[in-house]
Write a protein that holds these residues in place. Structure first.
Motif, short mmCIF file in Angstrom:
data_model
loop_
_atom_site.label_atom_id
_atom_site.label_comp_id
_atom_site.label_asym_id
_atom_site.label_seq_id
_atom_site.Cartn_x
_atom_site.Cartn_y
_atom_site.Cartn_z
N GLN A 157 0.83 -1.20 0.00
CA GLN A 157 0.00 0.00 0.00
C GLN A 157 0.87 1.26 0.00
N ILE A 158 1.96 1.23 0.76
CA ILE A 158 2.88 2.37 0.81
C ILE A 158 3.56 2.58 -0.54
N ALA A 159 3.95 1.49 -1.18
CA ALA A 159 4.63 1.59 -2.47
C ALA A 159 3.72 2.17 -3.56
N ASN A 160 2.41 1.95 -3.43
CA ASN A 160 1.47 2.37 -4.47
C ASN A 160 0.69 3.63 -4.14
N ASN A 161 1.03 4.30 -3.05
CA ASN A 161 0.27 5.47 -2.65
C ASN A 161 1.17 6.45 -1.91
N ALA A 162 0.98 7.73 -2.16
CA ALA A 162 1.75 8.77 -1.47
C ALA A 162 0.90 9.34 -0.33
N PHE A 163 0.84 8.60 0.78
CA PHE A 163 0.02 9.02 1.91
C PHE A 163 0.58 10.27 2.57
N GLN A 164 -0.29 11.22 2.86
CA GLN A 164 0.10 12.36 3.69
C GLN A 164 0.13 11.91 5.15
N SER A 165 -0.79 11.04 5.48
CA SER A 165 -0.90 10.54 6.84
C SER A 165 -1.38 9.09 6.80
N LEU A 166 -0.64 8.21 7.47
CA LEU A 166 -0.99 6.80 7.49
C LEU A 166 -0.77 6.26 8.90
N PHE A 167 -1.79 5.61 9.43
CA PHE A 167 -1.72 4.98 10.74
C PHE A 167 -1.99 3.49 10.59
N LEU A 168 -1.32 2.70 11.42
CA LEU A 168 -1.61 1.28 11.54
C LEU A 168 -2.09 1.04 12.96
N VAL A 169 -3.20 0.36 13.09
CA VAL A 169 -3.69 -0.03 14.41
C VAL A 169 -3.54 -1.54 14.46
N LEU A 170 -2.68 -2.01 15.34
CA LEU A 170 -2.38 -3.43 15.44
C LEU A 170 -2.76 -3.95 16.82
N VAL A 171 -3.50 -5.04 16.84
CA VAL A 171 -3.74 -5.76 18.08
C VAL A 171 -3.06 -7.10 17.87
N TYR A 172 -2.09 -7.41 18.71
CA TYR A 172 -1.28 -8.60 18.46
C TYR A 172 -0.86 -9.27 19.75
N SER A 173 -0.41 -10.48 19.60
CA SER A 173 0.14 -11.25 20.71
C SER A 173 1.47 -10.64 21.12
N THR A 174 1.71 -10.56 22.40
CA THR A 174 2.97 -9.98 22.87
C THR A 174 4.14 -10.95 22.76
N LYS A 175 3.88 -12.19 22.36
CA LYS A 175 4.96 -13.17 22.27
C LYS A 175 5.87 -12.89 21.08
N GLU A 176 5.41 -13.19 19.88
CA GLU A 176 6.21 -12.97 18.69
C GLU A 176 5.48 -11.98 17.78
N ASN A 177 6.20 -10.98 17.29
CA ASN A 177 5.59 -10.02 16.39
C ASN A 177 6.68 -9.34 15.56
#
Length: 133
Positions: free
Chosen positions: A84-104
């Motif tokens: 998505q980053i390679a194909n778009n010139a974002f002015q503002s981009l956020f990622l919201v991640l909910v993940y396991s604290t073990k491996e990420n």
């Protein structure tokens, strides 16, 4: 902002997004059964992408939020974000991640993102919001 729920499942994040009045809300869910359920809940208020996330390409937009709740392989999500980053010139981009604290893969994200917010949901789960540098 355009809100993109990657792996929408039963639509919990979509329900939240509906309350926040995003410019556009996109659901990426490859399961036909789950999509049928999502369509019965949200109707035409959101855009549905009923394929694998790896096949998705966001239309040109300047501001986006990608939401990921460890619903599938994090490496696939990481590749998704890079595409998505390679194909778009974002002015503002956020990622919201909910993940396991073990491996990420947080260290990989931090090459292009800063931590905007972090919250320990439990001893096994963490929510982190990343902002594109």
């Amino acid at each position: 902002f355009t809100f993109v729920d990657v792996g929408s499942g039963r639509g919990r994040a979509l329900s939240m997004a509906m309350k926040l009045n995003f410019k556009k809300i996109i659901s990426i869910e490859k399961s036909k059964k789950l999509n049928k359920n999502l369509r019965s809940i949200f109707g035409d208020k959101i855009v549905y992408f009923e394929k694998d996330a790896q096949d998705f390409e966001i239309e040109k937009t300047s501001k986006a939020i990608f939401y990921f709740f460890e619903s599938f392989d994090e490496e696939i999500f990481f590749k998704f974000v890079k595409k998505q980053i390679a194909n778009n010139a974002f002015q503002s981009l956020f990622l919201v991640l909910v993940y396991s604290t073990k491996e990420n893969m947080i260290d990989e994200y931090l090459k292009e993102f800063n931590i905007y917010f972090s919250y320990e949901c439990s001893d096994r789960r963490k929510l982190i919001i990343l902002k594109k540098k």
